[in-house]
Motif scaffolding. Structure first.
Motif, mmCIF file in Angstrom:
data_model
loop_
_atom_site.group_PDB
_atom_site.id
_atom_site.type_symbol
_atom_site.label_atom_id
_atom_site.label_comp_id
_atom_site.label_asym_id
_atom_site.label_seq_id
_atom_site.Cartn_x
_atom_site.Cartn_y
_atom_site.Cartn_z
ATOM 1 N N UNK A 228 -4.244 -9.160 -7.128
ATOM 2 C CA UNK A 228 -5.419 -8.396 -7.714
ATOM 3 C C UNK A 228 -5.061 -7.033 -8.433
ATOM 4 N N UNK A 229 -4.129 -6.442 -7.544
ATOM 5 C CA UNK A 229 -3.936 -4.795 -8.251
ATOM 6 C C UNK A 229 -3.596 -5.137 -9.670
ATOM 7 N N UNK A 230 -2.528 -6.199 -10.038
ATOM 8 C CA UNK A 230 -2.121 -6.086 -11.224
ATOM 9 C C UNK A 230 -3.332 -6.534 -12.380
ATOM 10 N N UNK A 231 -4.099 -7.654 -12.147
ATOM 11 C CA UNK A 231 -5.222 -7.838 -12.785
ATOM 12 C C UNK A 231 -6.223 -7.098 -13.128
ATOM 13 N N UNK A 232 -6.504 -6.403 -12.002
ATOM 14 C CA UNK A 232 -7.457 -5.232 -11.848
ATOM 15 C C UNK A 232 -7.014 -4.017 -12.849
ATOM 16 N N UNK A 353 -9.290 -1.951 -1.983
ATOM 17 C CA UNK A 353 -8.362 -0.538 -2.165
ATOM 18 C C UNK A 353 -7.438 -1.174 -3.188
ATOM 19 N N UNK A 354 -7.048 -2.135 -3.389
ATOM 20 C CA UNK A 354 -6.416 -2.697 -4.315
ATOM 21 C C UNK A 354 -6.776 -2.450 -5.631
ATOM 22 N N UNK A 355 -8.111 -2.723 -5.861
ATOM 23 C CA UNK A 355 -8.862 -2.330 -7.135
ATOM 24 C C UNK A 355 -8.862 -0.684 -7.450
ATOM 25 N N UNK A 356 -9.083 0.121 -6.232
ATOM 26 C CA UNK A 356 -8.942 1.415 -6.294
ATOM 27 C C UNK A 356 -7.736 2.035 -6.702
ATOM 28 N N UNK A 357 -6.718 1.428 -6.047
ATOM 29 C CA UNK A 357 -5.188 1.892 -6.719
ATOM 30 C C UNK A 357 -4.998 1.470 -7.900
ATOM 31 N N UNK A 358 -5.547 0.333 -8.557
ATOM 32 C CA UNK A 358 -5.368 -0.333 -9.939
ATOM 33 C C UNK A 358 -6.218 0.843 -10.881
ATOM 34 N N UNK A 359 -7.315 1.513 -10.161
ATOM 35 C CA UNK A 359 -8.004 2.293 -11.210
ATOM 36 C C UNK A 359 -7.156 3.718 -11.438
ATOM 37 N N UNK A 360 -6.500 4.082 -10.518
ATOM 38 C CA UNK A 360 -5.622 5.204 -10.397
ATOM 39 C C UNK A 360 -4.351 4.775 -11.527
ATOM 40 N N UNK A 361 -3.734 3.868 -11.119
ATOM 41 C CA UNK A 361 -2.700 3.322 -12.205
ATOM 42 C C UNK A 361 -3.247 2.958 -13.659
ATOM 43 N N UNK A 362 -4.414 2.249 -13.837
ATOM 44 C CA UNK A 362 -4.843 1.862 -15.057
ATOM 45 C C UNK A 362 -5.207 3.425 -16.007
ATOM 46 N N UNK A 363 -5.757 4.119 -15.349
ATOM 47 C CA UNK A 363 -6.161 5.567 -16.130
ATOM 48 C C UNK A 363 -4.862 6.291 -16.410
ATOM 49 N N UNK A 364 -4.194 6.864 -15.181
ATOM 50 C CA UNK A 364 -2.948 7.740 -15.292
ATOM 51 C C UNK A 364 -2.033 7.212 -15.956
ATOM 52 N N UNK A 365 -1.467 5.963 -15.755
ATOM 53 C CA UNK A 365 -0.441 5.397 -16.235
ATOM 54 C C UNK A 365 -0.590 5.133 -17.759
ATOM 55 N N UNK A 366 -1.830 4.478 -18.077
ATOM 56 C CA UNK A 366 -2.244 4.157 -19.342
ATOM 57 C C UNK A 366 -2.280 5.322 -20.246
ATOM 58 N N UNK A 386 0.338 -8.339 -16.743
ATOM 59 C CA UNK A 386 -0.290 -9.572 -16.483
ATOM 60 C C UNK A 386 0.839 -10.644 -16.386
ATOM 61 N N UNK A 387 1.798 -10.703 -17.022
ATOM 62 C CA UNK A 387 2.953 -11.751 -17.097
ATOM 63 C C UNK A 387 3.392 -11.707 -15.760
ATOM 64 N N UNK A 388 3.737 -10.561 -14.845
ATOM 65 C CA UNK A 388 4.129 -10.590 -13.619
ATOM 66 C C UNK A 388 3.037 -11.023 -12.469
ATOM 67 N N UNK A 389 1.791 -10.832 -12.892
ATOM 68 C CA UNK A 389 0.688 -11.352 -12.061
ATOM 69 C C UNK A 389 0.684 -12.839 -12.224
#
Length: 408
Positions: A228-232, A353-366, A386-389
């Motif tokens: 869920x985290x990875x795809x989000x 929370x997995x979606x919220x953590x994804x939001x952090x990673x998606x914006x900051x890492x991106x 996505x491949x890891x998911x």
């Protein structure tokens, strides 16, 4: 032929309780007014002139607040009930959106975004738990889809309208509309839906029968959370890096970016409910569908690696759209079906929370990857994620087979 197809489409929307329909309506009202999010990174970068790194940190604060809000919303839903949490969350966050437009400093926005998202995202796990109460067990995947449909129908109208508001009266108009729709939505809900602490429907699945007594020892659920985290994290590129890429690489306006997002919402409006209804009837396992969606998500960003044709932006958005149609409705349903009775809030809190953590990673890492190595490096990273998911979905299928064998 057309009439028969329309009748079959309408039949997909039958069988829901009155409360589910009201939840759907207020979700649409709220989401149609949520115009700030798709343009937030552009607002911070182009209007307030923050650096990529500062935009990333503000979005981290956004995500941390979302994580805390998701945790509190789930925990308190189990303790005092989802109804009170939903009312408090939307009404208070509506007031805070009015105030947010007046904050223009970096640290002020970090604190402001953290605070508003802590309160606003208490709503999500509470809303998921409410669907477990108001929807019949056999309709839950469709009920999640109906609410997602309202979200995406609002999303189809919101960004295009938001782009027009920006071009006419500026970004401040978005904050006023967002706050007002939060308050309007929850007022309608409080007037039309009575508080209910126990479902009227019998859950024949008995989800607690084979599961551990603690969510922290549910290994299957934690593998699912990583998926869920990875795809989000991939999906949330729509709200952070993709709007900037549209403008900086291909010169798209806010309205053109909004129209691409409108395509996303329109496809979901037309296709998601029939797709979910079909797979509910055929009994295809949810994890197989999540696996298919993960493949589409990965390919959507591999498709952006060539950067010499604007049509790839259309390919990207279409693949993301079909990916989310296969992933998110069945992810919601899978997460709730894993929860033992009385622990739904805790499970849905970790899920959100997995979606919220994804939001952090998606914006900051991106943003960091783009700042250091360019857009193409970020698209490659998202494709690999996505491949890891996909690989984790295959592993999750094996774990579920073993669990089923042990229970027989």
């Amino acid at each position: 032929m057309l009439r028969k197809g329309l009748t079959r489409y309408i039949n997909n929307f039958k069988g829901f309780s009155r409360e589910v329909w009201i939840l759907t309506i207020i979700t649409f009202i709220n989401r149609a007014g949520t115009m700030v999010l798709p343009f937030l990174s552009k607002y911070l970068k182009e209007n307030l002139h923050f650096s990529y790194a500062q935009v990333g940190w503000i979005m981290v604060a956004f995500g941390l607040g979302s994580m805390l809000g998701s945790f509190l919303g789930g925990k308190l839903s189990d303790r005092i009930g989802f109804y009170r949490i939903m009312v408090f969350s939307l009404f208070t966050s509506g007031i805070l959106f009015f105030a947010l437009q007046y904050i223009t400093t970096f640290w002020g926005l970090c604190f402001g975004m953290f605070t508003i998202m802590t309160i606003a995202d208490m709503f999500r796990p509470a809303m998921f738990v409410s669907l477990g109460t108001y929807a019949k067990p056999e309709n839950r995947a469709r009920a999640f889809t109906l609410v997602r449909l309202a979200i995406n129908l609002g999303f189809a109208a919101g960004p295009a309208l938001g782009g027009l508001i920006i071009m006419t009266i500026g970004y401040q108009g978005l904050f006023w509309v967002d706050g007002a729709t939060c308050i309007l939505a929850i007022t309608v809900f409080a007037m039309m839906v009575k508080e209910r602490k126990k479902s009227d429907f019998t859950d024949a699945e008995q989800p607690a029968a084979v599961f551990t007594d603690s969510v922290f020892r549910d290994r299957i659920f934690w593998v699912f959370l990583f998926i869920s985290f990875s795809t989000a994290m991939i999906f949330f590129q729509i709200f952070s890096t993709l709007p900037l890429y549209h403008h900086e690489k291909y010169g798209l306006t806010e309205l053109q970016t909004g129209l691409l997002m409108t395509l996303n919402g329109s496809l979901i409006f037309l296709l998601e409910m029939p797709i979910v209804s079909y797979f509910e009837r055929t009994g295809v396992h949810k994890v197989k569908l999540i696996l298919s969606g993960s493949v589409m998500m990965a390919v959507s960003f591999y498709a952006l690696l060539p950067d010499n044709w604007a049509g790839l932006l259309l390919v990207n958005i279409v693949l993301i759209t079909f990916g989310e149609m296969f992933i998110f409705p069945f992810s919601n349903s899978f997460a709730l079906s894993r929860a033992p009775k009385g622990h739904e809030g805790r499970y849905m809190a970790l899920f959100t929370m997995s979606f919220s953590l994804a939001h952090i990673g998606s914006s900051k890492i991106g943003m960091e990857v783009i700042d250091r190595a360019g857009y193409q490096a970020n698209w490659l990273f998202m494709g690999i994620l996505g491949t890891s998911a996909v690989l984790c979905c295959i592993y999750l299928q094996k774990l579920l087979i073993r669990e089923q064998e042990r229970s027989n």
